[in-house]
Structures are given as C-alpha cells and as structure tokens.
Motif scaffolding. Structure first.
Motif, short mmCIF file in Angstrom:
data_model
loop_
_atom_site.label_atom_id
_atom_site.label_comp_id
_atom_site.label_asym_id
_atom_site.label_seq_id
_atom_site.Cartn_x
_atom_site.Cartn_y
_atom_site.Cartn_z
N VAL A 1 36.27 -7.97 88.16
CA VAL A 1 37.19 -8.31 87.08
C VAL A 1 36.55 -9.36 86.17
N LEU A 2 35.93 -10.39 86.76
CA LEU A 2 35.30 -11.44 85.95
C LEU A 2 34.17 -10.89 85.10
N VAL A 3 33.36 -10.00 85.67
CA VAL A 3 32.26 -9.39 84.92
C VAL A 3 32.81 -8.57 83.75
N SER A 4 33.89 -7.85 84.02
CA SER A 4 34.53 -7.06 82.97
C SER A 4 35.08 -7.97 81.86
N LEU A 5 35.70 -9.09 82.25
CA LEU A 5 36.22 -10.03 81.26
C LEU A 5 35.09 -10.63 80.41
N LEU A 6 33.96 -10.91 81.06
CA LEU A 6 32.81 -11.45 80.33
C LEU A 6 32.30 -10.46 79.28
N ALA A 7 32.42 -9.17 79.59
CA ALA A 7 31.94 -8.14 78.67
C ALA A 7 32.84 -8.00 77.45
N GLY A 8 34.05 -8.55 77.52
CA GLY A 8 34.95 -8.51 76.36
C GLY A 8 35.87 -7.30 76.40
N ARG A 9 36.96 -7.38 75.63
CA ARG A 9 37.93 -6.28 75.61
C ARG A 9 38.05 -5.71 74.20
N ASP A 10 38.73 -4.57 74.09
CA ASP A 10 39.06 -4.01 72.79
C ASP A 10 39.95 -5.03 72.07
N GLU A 11 39.60 -5.41 70.85
CA GLU A 11 40.42 -6.38 70.12
C GLU A 11 41.07 -5.79 68.87
N SER A 12 41.11 -4.45 68.82
CA SER A 12 41.83 -3.82 67.71
C SER A 12 43.33 -4.01 67.93
N THR A 13 44.15 -3.54 66.99
CA THR A 13 45.60 -3.73 67.14
C THR A 13 46.31 -2.41 67.36
N LYS A 14 45.54 -1.32 67.43
CA LYS A 14 46.21 -0.01 67.48
C LYS A 14 46.74 0.30 68.89
N VAL A 15 47.88 0.94 68.91
CA VAL A 15 48.51 1.35 70.17
C VAL A 15 48.47 2.87 70.24
N ASP A 16 47.88 3.39 71.30
CA ASP A 16 47.90 4.83 71.55
C ASP A 16 49.08 5.10 72.48
N GLU A 17 50.17 5.60 71.91
CA GLU A 17 51.42 5.80 72.67
C GLU A 17 51.22 6.60 73.96
N ALA A 18 50.58 7.76 73.81
CA ALA A 18 50.38 8.63 74.98
C ALA A 18 49.54 7.93 76.04
N GLN A 19 48.51 7.23 75.57
CA GLN A 19 47.63 6.50 76.50
C GLN A 19 48.37 5.36 77.19
N ALA A 20 49.25 4.69 76.45
CA ALA A 20 50.03 3.57 77.01
C ALA A 20 50.91 4.07 78.15
N VAL A 21 51.55 5.22 77.93
CA VAL A 21 52.40 5.81 78.97
C VAL A 21 51.54 6.19 80.19
N GLN A 22 50.39 6.79 79.90
CA GLN A 22 49.47 7.19 80.97
C GLN A 22 48.97 5.97 81.75
N ASP A 23 48.61 4.92 81.02
CA ASP A 23 48.13 3.68 81.67
C ASP A 23 49.19 3.11 82.61
N ALA A 24 50.44 3.08 82.13
CA ALA A 24 51.55 2.55 82.94
C ALA A 24 51.71 3.39 84.21
N LYS A 25 51.62 4.71 84.04
CA LYS A 25 51.72 5.63 85.19
C LYS A 25 50.58 5.39 86.17
N ASP A 26 49.36 5.27 85.61
CA ASP A 26 48.18 5.06 86.46
C ASP A 26 48.32 3.78 87.29
N ILE A 27 48.77 2.72 86.66
CA ILE A 27 48.94 1.45 87.38
C ILE A 27 50.04 1.59 88.45
N TYR A 28 51.12 2.25 88.07
CA TYR A 28 52.22 2.44 89.01
C TYR A 28 51.73 3.23 90.22
N GLU A 29 51.01 4.31 89.95
CA GLU A 29 50.53 5.16 91.05
C GLU A 29 49.44 4.48 91.86
#
Length: 289
Positions: free
Chosen positions: A122-150
């Motif tokens: 996780v720390l290595v990933s944080l060091l690499a930086g994250r997406d800093e755009s402002t766009k929200v991909d609705e379908a991806q957001a739902v999928q991400d929530a599902k993935d984390i839940y599962e």
C-alpha cells in the motif's frame, strides 16, 4: 537564555516558510554559521523539535520526518501513514526527490526495507501517486464498491489487494462515489468495514486514505485529538502536524476540531503542553477561536 527563546518564538512563529528560509540565508551571510546548527546546539526537547521543523521547507521536513521514522530501532508507522496518505502527487514527487538529495537514498527502497507484506504494498502504491482527475466513472464506481464488498464483508477472510487497487489508485471524486455505493450495497460505512476486516498498520493506512479522501482537515483534527487525549501526549504526532500544516490548512483543522470535539484546538494544546513548547505550538495554532 529566556530572552533568546522568546525572540526565537516571536520571529520564527510569525514568519512564513519562505521568510524563514531567507532568515537562514541572511544568518549564514552575516554570522558565517548555519542557523539550524546553532539552534540545535542551544535548544532541547520538544521545543527544539518544533523550531528545527519550522526552519525546513515543506518537502525537506516531510523527508526528514520519514527518514527519522524509518531509521530508528522500530519504525514509526504512524509517520509513514500520516504523510503518504495525505500528500498530493506533486508533494510526494518533491518528497521523493528531496529524500534522495538530503539522505542519499531512495525513499521507496527505505520504505520497503523497513515494512513488509500488504502494508508495504500500500505504501509503495501511495508513493507512486494516484489518479488526480475529477471524473467519475459511474459504472466503474459501482463495480469498485462491489469488488470491495466481495473482497471483505461478503467472504471469509479478506482479499486486501482489491482494497489497495481501489483506495490507492482512484481519484477523490470517484472514491466518494464508491463510498456512497458501498454504503448502499453493504449497509455499512466503508470505515466500519475496514475496522471489522483488518487490523494493525494495514487497517490504519486504509482508514487514513478513506478519511483523507472524505475530509483531510478532519483527518488531521482527529490525529491531533488522539495525540493529546488520555494519559500522556504523543508529541511526535502533535509536532509533525502542527509544523507541517501551519501554512496549509490549520484554520480548517481548527474548525473541524471544534466541530468534532466541542473544544478548541488551542485549549487542548494549552492544557496538554507547557513552557516554550506550549508557547510556540499556540503561536502556530493561532488565535483561540
């Protein structure tokens, strides 16, 4: 030397980082000595730590704190988490470059040498930086929530990689949408699930990421509160946040602190510290409101 300490507080606490750098240069020219070395030899304890921090630019101070967290006998994981979960990509780039320049080592290598397992990833990933755009991909957001839940609540054992992929990489707006979806699917706040599913440093780093995404000043307000409440004070945390955030979001942190705890940050610091250490922290905190 009481007069000198009062002068140090008066001059340093009421200047910006940029002005303090100029004072440092002027001191070297007129006295032929390094101001930081002089201060270190004159001062002690927590007061010294605050003053030394104030004499550094932001990336230098962050790099210095990370180096100290890593090179001691044990690692101060809280420091790695506080800094890496809350800084922007640009800030992290500067910290990485400064770390190399000041300490002659790669920050990523040092982090890897001192941590292990999923926490390290996780720390290595944080060091690499994250997406800093402002766009929200609705379908991806739902999928991400599902993935984390599962990956967590819906199974025996937790697939932490899924949490890493979503929480360390996606942009803030997208994540806020994921958190809403997650609440819908699971009936829980993502923070509650992280607390239930994980423990130790991994739990701490994921919670820090989520809290910073939701409300960064509130994250720091909570860290300050926890550093002072109960028996004893975790001075390392108190100092690090007061020095690093003084010119960034201190007003917001103070407002959040009051909202969350019904007391001012000023009153907390006053009741928990003493002497010159207290005086300089209160100056950094600013007025009682």
């Amino acid at each position: 030397n009481i007069y000198a300490d009062a002068t140090i507080i008066e001059i340093l606490a009421h200047r910006t980082i940029a002005q303090r750098q100029k004072i440092k240069e002027a001191f070297k020219q007129s006295v032929g000595k390094d101001l930081l070395d002089c201060l270190k030899s004159e001062l002690t304890g927590n007061f010294e730590k605050v003053v030394v921090g104030l004499m550094m630019s932001a990336p230098v101070y962050d790099a210095y704190e990370l180096r100290n967290a890593i090179k001691g006998a044990g690692t101060e994981e809280a420091c790695l988490i506080d800094i890496l979960a809350s800084r922007s990509n640009a800030e992290k780039k500067e910290i990485i470059a400064t770390y190399k320049k000041e300490h002659g080592k790669s920050l990523e290598d040092d982090v890897c040498g001192d941590t292990s397992g999923m926490f390290q990833r996780v720390l290595v990933s944080l060091l690499a930086g994250r997406d800093e755009s402002t766009k929200v991909d609705e379908a991806q957001a739902v999928q991400d929530a599902k993935d984390i839940y599962e990956a967590g609540e819906a199974r025996w054992g937790t697939d932490e990689v899924k949490f890493l992929t979503v929480l360390s990489v996606r942009n803030r707006n997208h994540l806020l949408r994921v958190f809403q979806e997650y609440q819908k699917i699971s009936g829980r706040d993502i923070e509650d699930s992280i607390k239930r599913e994980m423990s130790g440093c991994l739990e701490d780093v994921f919670l820090a990421i989520v809290k910073c995404m939701k409300n960064k000043p509130a994250f720091f307000a909570e860290r300050l509160y926890k550093s002072m409440k109960g028996l004893g004070t975790t001075d390392s945390v108190l100092i690090r946040i007061m020095v690093a955030r003084a010119e960034v979001d201190m007003l917001d942190i103070k407002a959040e602190f009051l909202k969350m705890y019904g007391k001012t940050l000023h009153s907390f610091i006053k009741g928990d510290t003493s002497g010159d250490y207290r005086k300089i922290l209160l100056e950094l905190c600013g007025g009682e409101k």
